[in-house]
Structures are given as C-alpha cells and as structure tokens.
Write a protein that holds these residues in place. Sequence first.
Motif, PDB file in Angstrom:
ATOM      1  N   ALA A 146       0.826  -1.218   0.000  1.00 41.06           N
ATOM      2  CA  ALA A 146       0.000   0.000   0.000  1.00 41.06           C
ATOM      3  C   ALA A 146       0.857   1.264   0.000  1.00 41.06           C
ATOM      4  O   ALA A 146       1.949   1.299   0.557  1.00 41.06           O
ATOM      5  N   HIS A 147       0.322   2.290  -0.636  1.00 35.84           N
ATOM      6  CA  HIS A 147       0.932   3.615  -0.619  1.00 35.84           C
ATOM      7  C   HIS A 147       0.102   4.523   0.281  1.00 35.84           C
ATOM      8  O   HIS A 147      -1.126   4.512   0.228  1.00 35.84           O
ATOM      9  N   PHE A 206      -5.383  -8.118  -4.159  1.00 36.14           N
ATOM     10  CA  PHE A 206      -6.489  -7.797  -3.253  1.00 36.14           C
ATOM     11  C   PHE A 206      -7.661  -8.733  -3.527  1.00 36.14           C
ATOM     12  O   PHE A 206      -8.296  -9.246  -2.588  1.00 36.14           O
ATOM     13  N   ASN A 207      -7.940  -8.998  -4.806  1.00 36.35           N
ATOM     14  CA  ASN A 207      -9.045  -9.893  -5.167  1.00 36.35           C
ATOM     15  C   ASN A 207      -8.783 -11.314  -4.688  1.00 36.35           C
ATOM     16  O   ASN A 207      -9.701 -12.020  -4.238  1.00 36.35           O
ATOM     17  N   GLU A 267      -0.972   2.959   6.378  1.00 42.39           N
ATOM     18  CA  GLU A 267       0.472   3.104   6.558  1.00 42.39           C
ATOM     19  C   GLU A 267       1.173   2.768   5.248  1.00 42.39           C
ATOM     20  O   GLU A 267       0.793   1.826   4.548  1.00 42.39           O
ATOM     21  N   GLY A 268       2.182   3.538   4.904  1.00 41.34           N
ATOM     22  CA  GLY A 268       2.960   3.224   3.720  1.00 41.34           C
ATOM     23  C   GLY A 268       3.635   1.874   3.877  1.00 41.34           C
ATOM     24  O   GLY A 268       4.244   1.602   4.904  1.00 41.34           O
ATOM     25  N   GLY A 269       3.502   0.993   2.876  1.00 39.70           N
ATOM     26  CA  GLY A 269       4.088  -0.332   2.968  1.00 39.70           C
ATOM     27  C   GLY A 269       3.196  -1.363   3.619  1.00 39.70           C
ATOM     28  O   GLY A 269       3.598  -2.518   3.808  1.00 39.70           O
ATOM     29  N   MET A 270       1.977  -0.983   3.971  1.00 40.26           N
ATOM     30  CA  MET A 270       1.024  -1.945   4.541  1.00 40.26           C
ATOM     31  C   MET A 270       0.771  -3.066   3.535  1.00 40.26           C
ATOM     32  O   MET A 270       0.651  -2.825   2.333  1.00 40.26           O
ATOM     33  N   SER A 271       0.683  -4.283   4.008  1.00 37.22           N
ATOM     34  CA  SER A 271       0.456  -5.417   3.110  1.00 37.22           C
ATOM     35  C   SER A 271      -1.004  -5.493   2.679  1.00 37.22           C
ATOM     36  O   SER A 271      -1.890  -4.924   3.322  1.00 37.22           O
ATOM     37  N   VAL A 272      -1.231  -6.200   1.612  1.00 39.21           N
ATOM     38  CA  VAL A 272      -2.594  -6.399   1.118  1.00 39.21           C
ATOM     39  C   VAL A 272      -3.446  -7.091   2.172  1.00 39.21           C
ATOM     40  O   VAL A 272      -4.597  -6.721   2.417  1.00 39.21           O
ATOM     41  N   VAL A 273      -2.870  -8.107   2.819  1.00 41.34           N
ATOM     42  CA  VAL A 273      -3.616  -8.847   3.844  1.00 41.34           C
ATOM     43  C   VAL A 273      -3.947  -7.948   5.029  1.00 41.34           C
ATOM     44  O   VAL A 273      -5.081  -7.962   5.537  1.00 41.34           O
ATOM     45  N   SER A 274      -2.991  -7.153   5.475  1.00 42.06           N
ATOM     46  CA  SER A 274      -3.239  -6.245   6.610  1.00 42.06           C
ATOM     47  C   SER A 274      -4.303  -5.221   6.255  1.00 42.06           C
ATOM     48  O   SER A 274      -5.191  -4.917   7.072  1.00 42.06           O
TER      49      SER A 274
END
Length: 342
Positions: free
Chosen positions: A28-29, A63-64, A83-90
Amino acid sequence: MNKLLKIILAIVLLAGIFVAFKLIGPAAHKPEDGFLYVKTGTTMEQLKQQLTNDSILPGLTWFNIAEKFLSFDEVKPGKYKIEGGMSVVSLLRMLRNGSQTPVSFVVTKLRTKEQLAGKMGKAFEFDSTEAIRFLNNNDSLAHYGLDTNTVMGAVLPLTYENKWNTTPEAVFSKFNDAYKNFWTADRKQKAAQKGLNITQVITLASIVDEETNASKEKGTIASVYMNRIAKGMPLQADPTVKFALKDFTIKRVLFKHLATPSPFNTYRNKGLPPGPICTPQEATLDAVLNAPTTAYIYFVASPAFDGTHDFSTNYEDHMKLAKKYQEALNQRFGKIQDTAKK
C-alpha cells in the motif's frame, strides 16, 4: 528424475514465496493525509475503485485473491489509517474488521452554532447542513434540557473521540456526557450559593472569557457583573454587542453598535443574555463559581494594553480610568469620537 523433482519443488517454492510476498509484503501507498475514507453505502466494487483511484494500491489482482481467502464480503464505512508499505492482507483485514481510526474532535473557543456546525462538517462524514439542522432543532435539544440559545453551553473546550461515520446527535451526546461530568454536586451547590443556575454560570463565564485572557482577573470580572445584576444595572458587556452583530472583527465598540436590537445586547437589555456567547473554558467556569465578593461595579482595560483591567467602585473613578484608556487608544489607533464606554 530426482533432478526434475528438485526443479519442480524449487519452482513451487519460489512461486509460494512470490505469492506470500505479494500478499504479506509491502504493497500500500500512504494517501496524502494518511487516511482512506469509506462512505456509508459504499459497495465492494466502489471500494476497490477507490483504492486504485486514490493510488493506495497499484492494482487489484492480489487484493481480489486475498478477498476470497479472507471472506471479505461486507464493506464497513469509516476512516481508516493507511500506513505506507502496509500489506494487502493487513489492509484487507483492517477493512473487513472495520478497524477504523476514531476522529479526535478538538473544541477550542467557538462563538456560534454555525462555527460548530462547520467544524463538525469538516471532521465527520455528515455535512455542516446536517449539523446545524440538529443544533437548531429545539425538539432534539429538549432531550438534553437545552434550546437553540443555550445549546453551546453544553460544548466544553475539550477533545472528543467519535467514529467518522457517526451522526450529529452522537457527537453532541459526547459533548453532553462531558458537560454532565463537569457539573458535579459541588459545582451545582456553588452556583446555587451565588443565586445562579447552570446556564447562567455558563453564560456569565462566556462573557468573562471574551473580556479577558488574564486568569487572575476572571473571578473579579465575574464579581463586577454579578454586582451589576444585583443592583439592577445593565451589564454593558462589549462582547455581547459583537455577538449580537455576529461581527467578531470589531476592535472598538462604538455608540452606533449599541443600538443593535438583540436579546444578547446587554447595553439594551438588563441581566444576562439568553445563552452563552462562546464556549467558555472549564477554568473560567470555576472562576465564576469561586468569584470573590467585591464592591466593584466598573472595570476598564488598562492603558498599558497588557490584557489586564482597572476596577472601580464608583462612576467618578471609573470615568477617570476610562479617560486614560481612551487617550491611550486614541494615541495608538487614532481618535474616534463615538467610542462606547461602560
């Protein structure tokens, strides 16, 4: 055969690492203000589009995939911290669980319902129109023992936490909870001893707060106004004229301003106005409740322009002090003939 098996296992392992990286690695950005705002009624497709339109995710492939594994099938509105760098799962878990960040709504000095409504409309999902509609509705306010004149008295200058996707009434309920907590039995008793009810204390404190920032003088100024009320004299408080005009840029209250027809104009009406003219500080409320007994009837700003005042018990002394202040004003800002005097 063993070599081929090793190659296959290696490929599978690398593929697994790649998939894991895409799902739990940085993805994530961070948006400009750090938050994703999901409006009430947003569909899953609209949410996905928002994630890409706001450049939070570069694409939706992973994400899908995660959506299917984590059973994310209900969009929950709210304000979500990205948060910058957040994972798709988080990211997906946060949205699925509705783990939104509460709004810290900070109330400082506010003078009008319109100011409060505007501030609420910027902080929450509802707009200022919905907020002012609630604040102007006597039927809604009656539940809290308030009306459109006294409603601002329940808004203490504090920080209140609420969900972003809340309602004006829910926000006001938080104000009311803090208001009820402040008005302890001890404070109510002090108000009664001074012959005032809660609304009158708040209204008087609001005038005092507008008159001075000097904490040491607040109780004394409150005593002046209470003495005037006891003698049947008009309060003649300049801040109430500014409030009646809804013009808080006025630096010098002039005779032309005093003719303003309004129940809040304490030059035209005796006693306290029908409600507060700002949201007074808790310390000012306590200064009113603990105001000393004095014989002062008048006060005027000090010609030193240091935020303090000179007090007097009779009109003759007051006029001498007022003249000194007037001369200092004229010297600093230029002479104006129709300046009002208390």
